[in-house]
Design a protein around this motif. Structure first.
Motif, PDB file in Angstrom:
ATOM      1  N   GLN A 142     -58.024 -30.063  75.669  1.00 44.73           N
ATOM      2  CA  GLN A 142     -58.799 -30.965  75.469  1.00 44.73           C
ATOM      3  C   GLN A 142     -59.649 -31.265  74.156  1.00 44.73           C
ATOM      4  O   GLN A 142     -60.365 -32.272  73.846  1.00 44.73           O
ATOM      5  N   ASN A 143     -59.419 -30.303  73.220  1.00 42.92           N
ATOM      6  CA  ASN A 143     -59.762 -30.441  71.768  1.00 42.92           C
ATOM      7  C   ASN A 143     -59.068 -31.471  71.005  1.00 42.92           C
ATOM      8  O   ASN A 143     -57.948 -31.860  71.211  1.00 42.92           O
ATOM      9  N   MET A 144     -59.732 -32.057  70.132  1.00 42.98           N
ATOM     10  CA  MET A 144     -59.012 -33.159  69.317  1.00 42.98           C
ATOM     11  C   MET A 144     -58.136 -32.522  67.977  1.00 42.98           C
ATOM     12  O   MET A 144     -57.068 -32.652  67.574  1.00 42.98           O
ATOM     13  N   PHE A 145     -58.901 -31.251  67.730  1.00 46.70           N
ATOM     14  CA  PHE A 145     -58.302 -30.391  66.583  1.00 46.70           C
ATOM     15  C   PHE A 145     -57.173 -29.661  67.313  1.00 46.70           C
ATOM     16  O   PHE A 145     -57.670 -28.848  67.896  1.00 46.70           O
ATOM     17  N   LEU A 146     -56.227 -29.650  67.027  1.00 45.79           N
ATOM     18  CA  LEU A 146     -54.923 -28.911  67.596  1.00 45.79           C
ATOM     19  C   LEU A 146     -54.597 -27.748  66.672  1.00 45.79           C
ATOM     20  O   LEU A 146     -53.779 -26.835  67.231  1.00 45.79           O
ATOM     21  N   LYS A 147     -55.275 -27.327  65.767  1.00 40.63           N
ATOM     22  CA  LYS A 147     -55.013 -26.288  64.802  1.00 40.63           C
ATOM     23  C   LYS A 147     -53.734 -26.208  64.310  1.00 40.63           C
ATOM     24  O   LYS A 147     -53.025 -27.431  64.126  1.00 40.63           O
ATOM     25  N   THR A 148     -52.886 -24.947  64.069  1.00 41.56           N
ATOM     26  CA  THR A 148     -51.656 -25.162  63.664  1.00 41.56           C
ATOM     27  C   THR A 148     -50.543 -25.160  64.551  1.00 41.56           C
ATOM     28  O   THR A 148     -50.573 -24.442  65.508  1.00 41.56           O
ATOM     29  N   VAL A 149     -49.827 -26.232  64.569  1.00 40.68           N
ATOM     30  CA  VAL A 149     -48.926 -26.552  65.684  1.00 40.68           C
ATOM     31  C   VAL A 149     -47.307 -26.232  65.351  1.00 40.68           C
ATOM     32  O   VAL A 149     -46.741 -25.967  66.326  1.00 40.68           O
ATOM     33  N   ASP A 150     -46.819 -26.079  64.152  1.00 37.05           N
ATOM     34  CA  ASP A 150     -45.440 -25.794  63.932  1.00 37.05           C
ATOM     35  C   ASP A 150     -45.680 -25.006  62.429  1.00 37.05           C
ATOM     36  O   ASP A 150     -46.699 -24.959  61.744  1.00 37.05           O
ATOM     37  N   LYS A 151     -44.491 -24.420  62.104  1.00 37.00           N
ATOM     38  CA  LYS A 151     -44.191 -23.858  61.028  1.00 37.00           C
ATOM     39  C   LYS A 151     -42.672 -23.986  60.490  1.00 37.00           C
ATOM     40  O   LYS A 151     -42.044 -24.024  61.390  1.00 37.00           O
ATOM     41  N   TYR A 152     -42.599 -24.402  59.089  1.00 38.69           N
ATOM     42  CA  TYR A 152     -41.393 -24.603  58.666  1.00 38.69           C
ATOM     43  C   TYR A 152     -41.365 -23.807  57.405  1.00 38.69           C
ATOM     44  O   TYR A 152     -42.015 -23.936  56.506  1.00 38.69           O
ATOM     45  N   ASN A 153     -40.398 -22.619  57.451  1.00 39.06           N
ATOM     46  CA  ASN A 153     -40.676 -21.598  56.092  1.00 39.06           C
ATOM     47  C   ASN A 153     -41.999 -20.859  55.875  1.00 39.06           C
ATOM     48  O   ASN A 153     -42.623 -20.624  57.023  1.00 39.06           O
ATOM     49  N   ASP A 154     -42.539 -21.409  54.890  1.00 44.74           N
ATOM     50  CA  ASP A 154     -43.818 -20.861  54.618  1.00 44.74           C
ATOM     51  C   ASP A 154     -44.814 -22.019  54.726  1.00 44.74           C
ATOM     52  O   ASP A 154     -46.098 -21.875  54.126  1.00 44.74           O
ATOM     53  N   LEU A 155     -44.482 -23.138  55.400  1.00 50.34           N
ATOM     54  CA  LEU A 155     -45.402 -24.299  55.454  1.00 50.34           C
ATOM     55  C   LEU A 155     -45.945 -24.411  56.910  1.00 50.34           C
ATOM     56  O   LEU A 155     -45.048 -24.183  57.861  1.00 50.34           O
ATOM     57  N   TYR A 156     -47.094 -24.812  56.928  1.00 44.68           N
ATOM     58  CA  TYR A 156     -47.732 -25.142  58.243  1.00 44.68           C
ATOM     59  C   TYR A 156     -48.091 -26.370  58.529  1.00 44.68           C
ATOM     60  O   TYR A 156     -48.265 -27.118  57.680  1.00 44.68           O
ATOM     61  N   ILE A 157     -47.930 -26.705  59.845  1.00 41.22           N
ATOM     62  CA  ILE A 157     -48.240 -28.183  60.145  1.00 41.22           C
ATOM     63  C   ILE A 157     -49.460 -28.031  61.139  1.00 41.22           C
ATOM     64  O   ILE A 157     -49.676 -27.451  62.092  1.00 41.22           O
ATOM     65  N   SER A 158     -50.688 -28.467  60.801  1.00 42.59           N
ATOM     66  CA  SER A 158     -52.022 -28.613  61.387  1.00 42.59           C
ATOM     67  C   SER A 158     -52.047 -30.100  62.088  1.00 42.59           C
ATOM     68  O   SER A 158     -51.601 -31.127  61.123  1.00 42.59           O
ATOM     69  N   ALA A 159     -52.637 -30.303  63.075  1.00 38.97           N
ATOM     70  CA  ALA A 159     -52.640 -31.706  63.731  1.00 38.97           C
ATOM     71  C   ALA A 159     -54.330 -32.008  64.201  1.00 38.97           C
ATOM     72  O   ALA A 159     -54.829 -30.960  64.650  1.00 38.97           O
ATOM     73  N   PHE A 160     -54.179 -33.208  64.414  1.00 37.93           N
ATOM     74  CA  PHE A 160     -55.727 -33.890  64.784  1.00 37.93           C
ATOM     75  C   PHE A 160     -55.470 -35.012  65.674  1.00 37.93           C
ATOM     76  O   PHE A 160     -54.710 -35.895  65.029  1.00 37.93           O
ATOM     77  N   SER A 161     -55.526 -35.008  67.073  1.00 37.27           N
ATOM     78  CA  SER A 161     -55.456 -36.025  67.649  1.00 37.27           C
ATOM     79  C   SER A 161     -56.340 -36.815  68.327  1.00 37.27           C
ATOM     80  O   SER A 161     -57.333 -36.352  68.706  1.00 37.27           O
ATOM     81  N   THR A 162     -56.371 -38.403  68.119  1.00 35.25           N
ATOM     82  CA  THR A 162     -57.647 -39.217  68.521  1.00 35.25           C
ATOM     83  C   THR A 162     -57.457 -39.467  69.898  1.00 35.25           C
ATOM     84  O   THR A 162     -56.553 -39.274  70.618  1.00 35.25           O
TER      85      THR A 162
END
Length: 134
Positions: A51-71
């Motif tokens: 139910q949170n808008m901030f989804l934190k870290t959702v995926d990782k590619y090598n040493d890179l992270y993807i964080s997301a926020f859904s409205t």
């Protein structure tokens, strides 16, 4: 922390805004876009599981992270970075969301189209500098 790319993706998965803050010299420029767009399906899954808008870290590619926020309107704010400092990421995404809401209130902006505002761009860049340095 080195922030690489920030994008706002519309509810039809169309890009509304992109900021390339810092690039790595050993990777092609289009790779960051590809990695973020590849994570859209994962973000969709996370939206339905919390139910949170901030989804934190959702995926990782090598040493890179993807964080997301859904409205609430299913617009996604996504950040490709190489650190796990969640406080600064959450603050940045929340502040950019506030700027996005103010843009939506502008009668001259057509909802769902690319954001061309130089003021919006300057404010997002200043927020990136505030939260991530550089």
């Amino acid at each position: 922390m080195s922030v690489l790319t920030f994008i706002i993706v519309g509810k039809r998965d169309n890009p509304l805004y992109e900021l390339v803050w810092q690039m790595r010299k050993d990777e092609p420029a289009h790779l960051n876009q590809f990695v973020i767009h590849a994570a859209l399906d994962i973000v969709e899954d996370h939206v339905w599981s919390t139910q949170n808008m901030f989804l934190k870290t959702v995926d990782k590619y090598n040493d890179l992270y993807i964080s997301a926020f859904s409205t609430a309107s299913n617009v996604k704010l996504m950040l490709l970075h190489d650190s796990r400092s969640e406080d600064s990421i959450k603050g940045f995404l929340s502040d950019v969301y506030e700027l996005y809401i103010k843009t939506l209130c502008n009668p001259f902006y057509d909802v769902g189209t690319v954001i061309h505002s130089t003021s919006f761009d300057a404010r997002v860049k200043s927020l990136a500098k505030k939260y991530f340095g550089g």
